[in-house]
Each structure stands twice: as C-alpha cells, then as structure tokens.
Design a protein around this motif. Structure first.
Motif, mmCIF file in Angstrom:
data_model
loop_
_atom_site.group_PDB
_atom_site.id
_atom_site.type_symbol
_atom_site.label_atom_id
_atom_site.label_comp_id
_atom_site.label_asym_id
_atom_site.label_seq_id
_atom_site.Cartn_x
_atom_site.Cartn_y
_atom_site.Cartn_z
ATOM 1 N N PRO A 170 4.505 1.843 -1.447
ATOM 2 C CA PRO A 170 3.641 1.286 -2.480
ATOM 3 C C PRO A 170 3.420 -0.218 -2.374
ATOM 4 C CG PRO A 170 5.871 1.513 -3.342
ATOM 5 C CD PRO A 170 5.912 1.995 -1.915
ATOM 6 N N VAL A 171 4.084 -0.879 -1.380
ATOM 7 C CA VAL A 171 3.971 -2.349 -1.337
ATOM 8 C C VAL A 171 2.531 -2.821 -1.129
ATOM 9 C CG1 VAL A 171 6.340 -2.904 -0.643
ATOM 10 C CG2 VAL A 171 4.661 -2.321 1.081
ATOM 11 N N ASN A 172 1.703 -1.980 -0.501
ATOM 12 C CA ASN A 172 0.317 -2.405 -0.266
ATOM 13 C C ASN A 172 -0.495 -2.510 -1.558
ATOM 14 O OD1 ASN A 172 0.068 0.316 -0.777
ATOM 15 N ND2 ASN A 172 -1.057 0.816 1.088
ATOM 16 N N GLN A 173 0.094 -2.058 -2.657
ATOM 17 C CA GLN A 173 -0.595 -2.176 -3.956
ATOM 18 C C GLN A 173 -0.339 -3.544 -4.596
ATOM 19 O OE1 GLN A 173 -2.661 0.439 -4.929
ATOM 20 N NE2 GLN A 173 -2.058 0.977 -2.837
ATOM 21 N N LEU A 174 0.709 -4.236 -4.146
ATOM 22 C CA LEU A 174 1.121 -5.476 -4.810
ATOM 23 C C LEU A 174 0.027 -6.561 -4.824
ATOM 24 C CD1 LEU A 174 4.859 -5.688 -3.669
ATOM 25 C CD2 LEU A 174 4.025 -5.345 -5.999
ATOM 26 N N PRO A 175 -0.664 -6.817 -3.699
ATOM 27 C CA PRO A 175 -1.672 -7.892 -3.744
ATOM 28 C C PRO A 175 -2.740 -7.690 -4.823
ATOM 29 C CG PRO A 175 -1.215 -7.297 -1.479
ATOM 30 C CD PRO A 175 -0.499 -6.287 -2.338
ATOM 31 N N LYS A 176 -2.995 -6.441 -5.170
ATOM 32 C CA LYS A 176 -4.034 -6.163 -6.175
ATOM 33 C C LYS A 176 -3.628 -6.643 -7.569
ATOM 34 C CE LYS A 176 -5.975 -2.040 -4.012
ATOM 35 N NZ LYS A 176 -5.208 -1.247 -3.152
ATOM 36 N N LEU A 177 -2.315 -6.912 -7.766
ATOM 37 C CA LEU A 177 -1.835 -7.303 -9.099
ATOM 38 C C LEU A 177 -2.140 -8.753 -9.444
ATOM 39 C CD1 LEU A 177 1.808 -5.894 -8.902
ATOM 40 C CD2 LEU A 177 -0.068 -4.933 -10.244
ATOM 41 N N SER A 178 -2.351 -9.572 -8.426
ATOM 42 C CA SER A 178 -2.495 -11.011 -8.681
ATOM 43 C C SER A 178 -3.704 -11.279 -9.567
ATOM 44 C CB SER A 178 -2.649 -11.763 -7.355
ATOM 45 O OG SER A 178 -2.906 -13.119 -7.617
ATOM 46 N N LYS A 179 -3.481 -12.147 -10.566
ATOM 47 C CA LYS A 179 -4.619 -12.499 -11.426
ATOM 48 C C LYS A 179 -5.389 -13.680 -10.828
ATOM 49 C CE LYS A 179 -1.629 -15.242 -14.538
ATOM 50 N NZ LYS A 179 -1.821 -16.637 -14.285
ATOM 51 N N GLY A 180 -4.868 -14.242 -9.730
ATOM 52 C CA GLY A 180 -5.498 -15.415 -9.125
ATOM 53 C C GLY A 180 -6.257 -15.078 -7.864
ATOM 54 N N LYS A 181 -6.372 -16.089 -7.001
ATOM 55 C CA LYS A 181 -7.086 -15.888 -5.735
ATOM 56 C C LYS A 181 -6.142 -15.261 -4.707
ATOM 57 C CE LYS A 181 -10.783 -18.883 -6.381
ATOM 58 N NZ LYS A 181 -11.611 -18.157 -7.331
ATOM 59 N N VAL A 182 -6.697 -14.375 -3.885
ATOM 60 C CA VAL A 182 -5.889 -13.711 -2.864
ATOM 61 C C VAL A 182 -6.483 -14.032 -1.483
ATOM 62 C CG1 VAL A 182 -4.969 -11.502 -2.065
ATOM 63 C CG2 VAL A 182 -5.345 -11.863 -4.497
ATOM 64 N N VAL A 183 -5.630 -14.580 -0.620
ATOM 65 C CA VAL A 183 -6.099 -14.999 0.704
ATOM 66 C C VAL A 183 -5.323 -14.243 1.778
ATOM 67 C CG1 VAL A 183 -6.280 -16.954 2.303
ATOM 68 C CG2 VAL A 183 -6.671 -17.311 -0.144
ATOM 69 N N LEU A 184 -6.038 -13.666 2.721
ATOM 70 C CA LEU A 184 -5.392 -12.961 3.836
ATOM 71 C C LEU A 184 -5.295 -13.879 5.046
ATOM 72 C CD1 LEU A 184 -4.440 -10.190 5.158
ATOM 73 C CD2 LEU A 184 -6.783 -10.020 6.013
ATOM 74 N N ILE A 185 -4.108 -13.938 5.640
ATOM 75 C CA ILE A 185 -3.939 -14.625 6.928
ATOM 76 C C ILE A 185 -3.428 -13.570 7.896
ATOM 77 C CG2 ILE A 185 -2.692 -16.440 8.174
ATOM 78 C CD1 ILE A 185 -2.389 -17.889 5.423
ATOM 79 N N ASN A 186 -4.273 -13.143 8.817
ATOM 80 C CA ASN A 186 -3.901 -12.050 9.723
ATOM 81 C C ASN A 186 -4.648 -12.219 11.040
ATOM 82 O OD1 ASN A 186 -2.157 -9.636 9.306
ATOM 83 N ND2 ASN A 186 -3.924 -8.545 10.121
ATOM 84 N N ASN A 187 -4.056 -11.735 12.129
ATOM 85 C CA ASN A 187 -4.750 -11.939 13.405
ATOM 86 C C ASN A 187 -5.842 -10.903 13.664
ATOM 87 O OD1 ASN A 187 -3.301 -9.738 14.161
ATOM 88 N ND2 ASN A 187 -2.271 -10.673 15.919
ATOM 89 N N GLU A 188 -5.929 -9.894 12.784
ATOM 90 C CA GLU A 188 -7.075 -8.975 12.878
ATOM 91 C C GLU A 188 -7.675 -8.827 11.484
ATOM 92 O OE1 GLU A 188 -5.966 -4.949 13.879
ATOM 93 O OE2 GLU A 188 -4.494 -4.859 12.277
ATOM 94 N N ASP A 189 -8.975 -8.595 11.450
ATOM 95 C CA ASP A 189 -9.637 -8.423 10.157
ATOM 96 C C ASP A 189 -9.353 -7.011 9.658
ATOM 97 O OD1 ASP A 189 -11.235 -8.347 7.956
ATOM 98 O OD2 ASP A 189 -13.054 -9.023 8.971
ATOM 99 N N LEU A 190 -8.815 -6.902 8.451
ATOM 100 C CA LEU A 190 -8.458 -5.577 7.919
ATOM 101 C C LEU A 190 -9.624 -4.902 7.205
ATOM 102 C CD1 LEU A 190 -4.980 -6.396 6.307
ATOM 103 C CD2 LEU A 190 -5.430 -5.541 8.612
#
Ligand code: NAD
Length: 227
Positions: free
Chosen positions: A182-202
């Motif tokens: 379920p950890v992939n659900q955590l970013p959705k909880l943020s009430k602020g801005k969410v920024v991805l830093i990854n070497n591939e575009d998801l």
C-alpha cells in the motif's frame, strides 16, 4: 523548497542504485532475473526456506561494503538544517540512517536486522548467513526483518509516515516505481505539492505537480547548490 515549512521525502530503491544496490524493477533490477513470488513472500519462507535464505544471503553479502552516496548525505544535511522534516522510505538497506537521517520511517523494515520468525528473538547476521538455527528456540527460522509480500507493514512506521506525508506542504518522491501497495498510496495523501525525481518517467501525470527526470544523486546535488 525555500518556501515550504513542511517538506517530506519519500524514497524507493532508485535512491540506492548509485550506491551499487540493484533496485527491483529498474533495467538491472532483481525482478528481471527472479520471480518475486519464489523468494520474497511469506509462503516462500515457509515452503522453500533454503531458496529464501540464499536470496537474502546474496543481498546481504552485496550490502556488506556499500556506503551512502552524496545524495543520501545531502538529505541528512537537509534534515539538520530544517529543510526537510522526515523521510519515509521503502528501502531496507539502512543507508538513510547511515548517512545521518534521524526522522526516518522504514516502511519495509531493515534487512540488516535478523530475527526469528518463530520466537521473535534477535539473531546475528553471521548465524543467518551460516544457515544456523535460532539460538533461543532452536528452530530453523532466522530471517531478515523485512516486510515480505503478504505481510503487514510495521504499524509505527506506517502511522508516522502517513501523518507526516498528510501534513506535508511539499513531498519529494525519489526513485520509486510506485508499484508496491500500500505504500504507493502514500504520495496521494499530501495536501501540498508533489514532485517526482526519477530516472524514468512513470506517467501518472495527475499525481504530480512536477517531474524531474534524472538520477537521484545529480538532482539532489543540483538542488543543494540552488538552495
Ligand atoms: P523499484 O525497483 O520498483 O523502482 C525503482 C525506480 O527507481 C524505477 O522507476 C527506476 O527506474 C528508478 N531508479 C533507478 N535508479 C535511479 C536513480 N539513480 N535515480 C532515480 N531513479 C532511479 O523500487 P521501489 O518502488 O522502491 O519498490 C521496490 C521494493 O523493493 C520496495 O518495497 C523495497 O523495500 C525493496 N527494495 C529495496 C532496496 C533497497 O533497500 N535499496 C533495493 C531493492 C528493492
């Protein structure tokens, strides 16, 4: 990052690849070679202990000489300077704590901690690598304290990560495929801005306010010098 009063970081295996720890789903990842169901499930632990032990012994031996890279140290420095509040990680390597981060929520446990599945006593890394039984209950059930597929996440780490991400004004999501529930659900909880830093575009465009496609170490070095 300068304006946010509450920045939280969420990391995955891609944070550690530049310390020479292979990820799971990246181009050189473990799951390109091995079926996760055969080695990393609670069923495989019970039904095929030798294969389970061999897989984790190989990973533990690979971890013996690894060290945090510059990116880990930058995140530790960010915590000291109050630039980030905490890190929630899926990683089991312990590299964030080796680098010096203290507010750290290890959602999938720590591979360097050995315990007995039967009696929960702590074991030694040497006993696990040597294939010895638990020194307390004598059963052949030593294992790393990681969360296997089919197991519950540690409640304390989950609750703390959940609350801190929920309250974040800015969430940096670094080096994760966001495929593990379920950890992939955590970013959705943020009430602020969410920024991805990854070497591939998801993809997942609607989940992020910004995407920085690049390697974790180089991006963190750039961020550090800009701040
Ligand atoms: P994943 O393997 O599913 O995804 C890793 C992502 O990071 C991929 O999208 C990959 O392209 C990207 N990536 C690889 N190198 C990168 C780099 N240098 N900079 C930026 N991005 C990079 O990993 P996950 O999403 O964390 O899920 C895997 C699970 O495996 C987790 O549950 C974790 O517990 C476990 N795991 C942990 C470790 C570790 O502790 N280092 C290593 C392997 C797997």
């Amino acid at each position: 990052m300068k304006e946010s009063n509450n920045t939280v970081v969420f990391t995955g295996a891609g944070m550690d690849t530049e310390s020479n720890i292979p990820d799971f789903r990246g181009k050189d990842g473990w799951w390109r070679k091995i079926d996760p169901k055969s080695v990393a499930t609670i069923d495989s632990f019970h039904s095929n202990y030798e294969v389970f032990r061999e897989f984790y012994s190989t990973r533990l031996k690979l971890l013996k000489n690894v060290k945090p890279h510059k990116g880990h140290y930058i995140l530790a420095d960010f915590e000291k300077r109050g630039i980030i509040k905490s890190i929630a990680t899926q990683n089991v390597s312990g590299l964030h704590s080796s680098a010096g981060n203290q507010k750290l929520y290890e959602l999938h446990g720590n591979i360097n901690v050995i315990k007995c599945e039967n009696c929960n006593a702590k074991g030694t890394l040497k006993d696990f690598l040597d294939g010895k039984s638990c020194s307390v209950c004598k059963k052949e059930e030593l294992r790393p304290a990681v969360v296997l597929f089919g197991e519950q996440l540690p409640k304390d780490a989950w609750d703390l990560a959940y609350d801190s991400i929920k309250q974040s004004e800015l969430l940096l999501v670094i080096g994760t495929s966001l495929e593990v529930y379920p950890v992939n659900q955590l970013p959705k909880l943020s009430k602020g801005k969410v920024v991805l830093i990854n070497n591939e575009d998801l993809g997942l465009d609607s989940d992020f306010d910004m995407k920085i496609i690049g390697k974790a170490k180089a991006v963190l070095e750039q961020l550090d010098s800009l701040i």
